[in-house]
Design a protein around this motif. Structure first.
Motif: not given
Length: 266
Positions: A55-58, A143-147, A156-160
């Motif tokens: 989980i990334a906090d963009s 890799g799958q980057s999903i907001p 967007p804030i977090y990405f899975l």
């Protein structure tokens, strides 16, 4: 590291950051974070087989959670990456792929912000790339980057980020990146990112004398054997190897040879 590649990486990353951090400092961003039930959200992914996630906090450009088969797949314990900046995990990609990955991220955000706010939760980025596993050989990943979290302005804030090992499924190890827009069930869009040729990116950083050493390394010869074949001291051979590793941001001879083959340098 090749200085030209480093400059391109720095410039590209700065551009990516300006997109990724649009929600920074806004009250609705803070409110959204405070009310988001992350663990409840993740329950829907427990049925996936062998995968791991980040989980990334963009907004703050940091990793806030990692799980799944993280250690088994990537060699890192989740606590080794949680709280770290984006740059920590980005180091696991080969430099040419990393630059493409960041450029793909710029294209993703550019596309996302051109879409109606209500469509944005249905737009994700997918990519395939080589990933340097800690203390092991690299693997080829999807890799799958999903907001998964937005503020009131639908920024967007977090990405899975779901990571799957596809080493045995995709014989072609080339880097790919595309945007998947599923906002309309009747018109699902798959937009492949096209990367313009870059002279800097493809420039061969290996000198003629280093190339002679590298070609013999690729044949499996030891430093002593290479020294004898080229009438050099073993110390000189080791210095050539050390310099090549530094130029290309590699950590082993195997990685150095692979990178050179992929880029057509040997």
């Amino acid at each position: 590291m090749n200085i030209k590649l480093f400059k391109e990486l720095h410039k590209t990353y700065q551009q990516f950051s300006s997109f990724a951090q649009r929600a920074l400092g806004k009250k609705s961003t803070i409110h959204s974070k405070e009310n988001f039930q992350l663990d409840e959200y993740l329950k829907i992914y427990h049925s996936i087989d062998t995968y791991c996630y980040v989980i990334a906090d963009s907004v703050n450009m940091e990793i806030i959670k990692a799980g799944g088969s993280f250690y088994k797949m990537l060699g890192y314990q989740p606590e080794e990456v949680v709280g770290k900046r984006y740059s920590f995990i980005l180091k696991a990609y080969y430099l040419p792929d990393l630059i493409k990955l960041i450029k793909g991220g710029i294209d993703y955000f550019d596309y996302l912000y051109k879409q109606p706010p209500q469509n944005r939760p249905y737009i994700k980025a997918n990519f395939t790339a080589e990933f340097k596993v800690k203390n092991r050989e690299s693997i080829h990943i999807l890799g799958q980057s999903i907001p998964i979290l937005f503020n009131e302005e639908m920024q967007p804030i977090y990405f899975l980020n779901i990571i799957t090992d596809i080493s045995n499924l995709k014989p072609d190890k080339a880097f790919t990146h595309y945007i998947l827009d599923t906002s309309d069930d009747n018109d699902i869009k798959k937009i492949k990112t096209k990367f313009k040729p870059s002279n800097q990116q493809n420039e061969n950083p290996i000198s003629a004398s280093e190339k002679r050493v590298l070609l013999l390394m690729a044949e499996g010869r030891s430093s002593k054997q290479i020294a004898d074949d080229l009438c050099l001291s073993e110390h000189t051979v080791k210095n050539h190897r050390k310099n090549m590793l530094k130029k290309m941001g590699c950590f082993s001879s195997a990685e150095l040879i692979k990178t050179s083959l992929v880029n057509g340098w040997i």
